[in-house]
Write a protein that holds these residues in place. Structure first.
Motif, PDB file in Angstrom:
ATOM      1  N   VAL A  46      -5.059   0.672 -50.811  1.00  0.00           N
ATOM      2  CA  VAL A  46      -3.950  -0.116 -51.345  1.00  0.00           C
ATOM      3  C   VAL A  46      -3.152  -0.693 -50.181  1.00  0.00           C
ATOM      4  CG1 VAL A  46      -1.870  -0.092 -52.770  1.00  0.00           C
ATOM      5  CG2 VAL A  46      -3.830   1.366 -53.382  1.00  0.00           C
ATOM      6  N   TYR A  47      -3.035  -2.024 -50.145  1.00  0.00           N
ATOM      7  CA  TYR A  47      -2.326  -2.709 -49.074  1.00  0.00           C
ATOM      8  C   TYR A  47      -1.119  -3.459 -49.636  1.00  0.00           C
ATOM      9  CZ  TYR A  47      -6.627  -2.068 -46.325  1.00  0.00           C
ATOM     10  OH  TYR A  47      -7.708  -1.527 -45.675  1.00  0.00           O
ATOM     11  N   PRO A  67      -0.123  -3.013 -42.788  1.00  0.00           N
ATOM     12  CA  PRO A  67      -0.611  -3.179 -41.411  1.00  0.00           C
ATOM     13  C   PRO A  67       0.139  -4.212 -40.587  1.00  0.00           C
ATOM     14  CG  PRO A  67      -2.076  -4.286 -42.942  1.00  0.00           C
ATOM     15  CD  PRO A  67      -1.059  -3.561 -43.783  1.00  0.00           C
ATOM     16  N   PHE A  68       0.968  -5.047 -41.219  1.00  0.00           N
ATOM     17  CA  PHE A  68       1.672  -6.106 -40.481  1.00  0.00           C
ATOM     18  C   PHE A  68       2.838  -6.590 -41.336  1.00  0.00           C
ATOM     19  CE2 PHE A  68      -1.925  -7.951 -42.810  1.00  0.00           C
ATOM     20  CZ  PHE A  68      -1.248  -8.792 -43.690  1.00  0.00           C
ATOM     21  N   LEU A  69       3.725  -7.361 -40.729  1.00  0.00           N
ATOM     22  CA  LEU A  69       4.742  -8.078 -41.491  1.00  0.00           C
ATOM     23  C   LEU A  69       4.243  -9.501 -41.700  1.00  0.00           C
ATOM     24  CD1 LEU A  69       8.148  -6.889 -39.985  1.00  0.00           C
ATOM     25  CD2 LEU A  69       7.035  -6.175 -42.117  1.00  0.00           C
ATOM     26  N   ARG A  70       4.351  -9.970 -42.914  1.00  0.00           N
ATOM     27  CA  ARG A  70       3.809 -11.278 -43.278  1.00  0.00           C
ATOM     28  C   ARG A  70       4.471 -12.401 -42.481  1.00  0.00           C
ATOM     29  NH1 ARG A  70       4.729 -13.141 -49.317  1.00  0.00           N
ATOM     30  NH2 ARG A  70       4.231 -10.928 -49.665  1.00  0.00           N
ATOM     31  N   ASP A  90      -8.288 -11.379 -44.913  1.00  0.00           N
ATOM     32  CA  ASP A  90      -8.861 -11.688 -43.604  1.00  0.00           C
ATOM     33  C   ASP A  90      -8.560 -10.566 -42.619  1.00  0.00           C
ATOM     34  OD1 ASP A  90      -9.825 -14.077 -44.582  1.00  0.00           O
ATOM     35  OD2 ASP A  90      -8.204 -15.300 -43.755  1.00  0.00           O
ATOM     36  N   TRP A  91      -7.334 -10.037 -42.674  1.00  0.00           N
ATOM     37  CA  TRP A  91      -6.979  -8.933 -41.783  1.00  0.00           C
ATOM     38  C   TRP A  91      -7.839  -7.704 -42.089  1.00  0.00           C
ATOM     39  CZ3 TRP A  91      -5.751  -3.917 -41.731  1.00  0.00           C
ATOM     40  CH2 TRP A  91      -5.230  -3.389 -40.542  1.00  0.00           C
ATOM     41  N   VAL A  92      -7.988  -7.401 -43.379  1.00  0.00           N
ATOM     42  CA  VAL A  92      -8.758  -6.222 -43.778  1.00  0.00           C
ATOM     43  C   VAL A  92     -10.192  -6.334 -43.273  1.00  0.00           C
ATOM     44  CG1 VAL A  92      -9.689  -4.927 -45.735  1.00  0.00           C
ATOM     45  CG2 VAL A  92      -7.313  -5.711 -45.782  1.00  0.00           C
ATOM     46  N   GLN A  94     -11.373  -8.044 -40.767  1.00  0.00           N
ATOM     47  CA  GLN A  94     -11.431  -7.981 -39.309  1.00  0.00           C
ATOM     48  C   GLN A  94     -11.124  -6.585 -38.767  1.00  0.00           C
ATOM     49  OE1 GLN A  94      -8.760 -11.032 -37.879  1.00  0.00           O
ATOM     50  NE2 GLN A  94      -9.846 -12.644 -38.991  1.00  0.00           N
ATOM     51  N   ASN A  95     -10.324  -5.813 -39.488  1.00  0.00           N
ATOM     52  CA  ASN A  95      -9.863  -4.540 -38.941  1.00  0.00           C
ATOM     53  C   ASN A  95     -10.390  -3.299 -39.669  1.00  0.00           C
ATOM     54  OD1 ASN A  95      -7.521  -5.235 -36.835  1.00  0.00           O
ATOM     55  ND2 ASN A  95      -7.412  -6.698 -38.529  1.00  0.00           N
ATOM     56  N   ASP A  96     -10.582  -3.404 -40.982  1.00  0.00           N
ATOM     57  CA  ASP A  96     -11.039  -2.247 -41.755  1.00  0.00           C
ATOM     58  C   ASP A  96     -12.432  -2.426 -42.343  1.00  0.00           C
ATOM     59  OD1 ASP A  96      -8.684  -0.994 -41.185  1.00  0.00           O
ATOM     60  OD2 ASP A  96      -7.738  -1.364 -43.127  1.00  0.00           O
ATOM     61  N   GLY A  97     -13.010  -3.596 -42.177  1.00  0.00           N
ATOM     62  CA  GLY A  97     -14.368  -3.822 -42.650  1.00  0.00           C
ATOM     63  C   GLY A  97     -14.440  -4.589 -43.958  1.00  0.00           C
ATOM     64  N   GLU A  98     -15.652  -4.935 -44.329  1.00  0.00           N
ATOM     65  CA  GLU A  98     -15.909  -5.734 -45.523  1.00  0.00           C
ATOM     66  C   GLU A  98     -15.592  -4.952 -46.804  1.00  0.00           C
ATOM     67  OE1 GLU A  98     -16.726  -8.816 -45.833  1.00  0.00           O
ATOM     68  OE2 GLU A  98     -17.263  -9.354 -43.767  1.00  0.00           O
ATOM     69  N   PHE A  99     -15.331  -5.700 -47.869  1.00  0.00           N
ATOM     70  CA  PHE A  99     -15.127  -5.114 -49.194  1.00  0.00           C
ATOM     71  C   PHE A  99     -15.684  -6.090 -50.219  1.00  0.00           C
ATOM     72  CE2 PHE A  99     -11.379  -7.530 -48.117  1.00  0.00           C
ATOM     73  CZ  PHE A  99     -11.109  -8.256 -49.263  1.00  0.00           C
TER      74      PHE A  99
END
Length: 230
Positions: A46-47, A67-70, A90-92, A94-99
């Motif tokens: 959950v992001y 993970p960041f401020l928009r 896009d962040w997910v 690049q940083n946590d992998g594909e979904f």
């Protein structure tokens, strides 16, 4: 199949200042949606996308990832929602992998249920690009919704094929409640209206979107009655 949830919570609110972290039955408003997302077994992470450090801190305390401020350009009152979700996705990647799937939950619609979320996920099949939620509208463009026509006259928004003398005779129409959206990762770029959609119909009572102090009061009342019934 990996599924993530996004919760988009902008810091600025004109109608109800600070509404996303305003107390609602003992917890911040956004906490209700985070808890729902965390309760869905099919959701892997959950992001929360927010421009507010205060909202970010509350969201983390509730178990969501922030993970960041928009960026400011995605946090204005005129910013469209799909680009905000795409930015998070896009962040997910690049940083946590594909979904595979993304389910977006509006924090100002806390009366949805876990069953509503699961039903929307179940509707997203290989032939569907997105799933949206709505309730049956009390006004109908084929019966009692009118507009200014090009000739200056007033007429029905949609002209029915035959005579309609009661709303029940008109085609069924629905009001979007912006509560739940579901996409395949591969179809998010289509937005809402450039692909094949399915609809999950919710009750009017579960479809209230908090946009004013009156909405907040109604949600508080409905939640209170639900707790009493339990």
């Amino acid at each position: 199949m990996k599924t993530i949830a996004s919760i988009c919570a902008r810091g600025g609110s004109v109608g109800v200042p600070g509404k996303n972290i305003r107390n609602l039955h003992g917890k911040p408003l956004i906490a209700h949606t985070i808890e729902q997302a965390l309760s869905v077994r099919a959701i892997d992470a959950v992001y929360v996308s927010t421009d507010s450090p205060e909202i970010a801190e509350v969201a983390r305390q509730c178990g969501a990832r922030v993970p960041f401020l928009r960026p400011a350009e995605l946090a204005t009152s005129n910013a469209a929602k799909v680009p905000v979700i795409q930015h998070l996705c896009d962040w997910v990647v690049q940083n946590d992998g594909e979904f595979d799937r993304i389910v977006d939950l509006d924090p100002t619609s806390p009366l949805r249920t876990v069953d509503d979320i699961e039903a929307c996920l179940a509707l997203l099949d290989a032939d569907t690009d997105a799933v949206i939620t709505a309730f049956e509208s009390e006004k109908n463009p084929y019966f009692n919704m009118v507009e200014h026509k090009p000739d200056g006259n007033i007429g029905l928004v949609c002209q029915p094929a035959g005579m309609v003398v009661a709303r029940q005779q008109a085609p069924h129409v629905y009001s979007m409640n912006a509560s739940i959206y579901v996409w395949h990762r591969r179809t998010l770029s289509k937005g809402l209206w450039n692909g094949r959609l399915k609809l999950h119909v919710m009750s009017r009572e579960r479809s209230i979107d908090i946009d004013s102090p009156l909405d907040f009061a109604i949600v508080e009342m409905l939640m209170g009655k639900a707790k009493e019934a339990e």
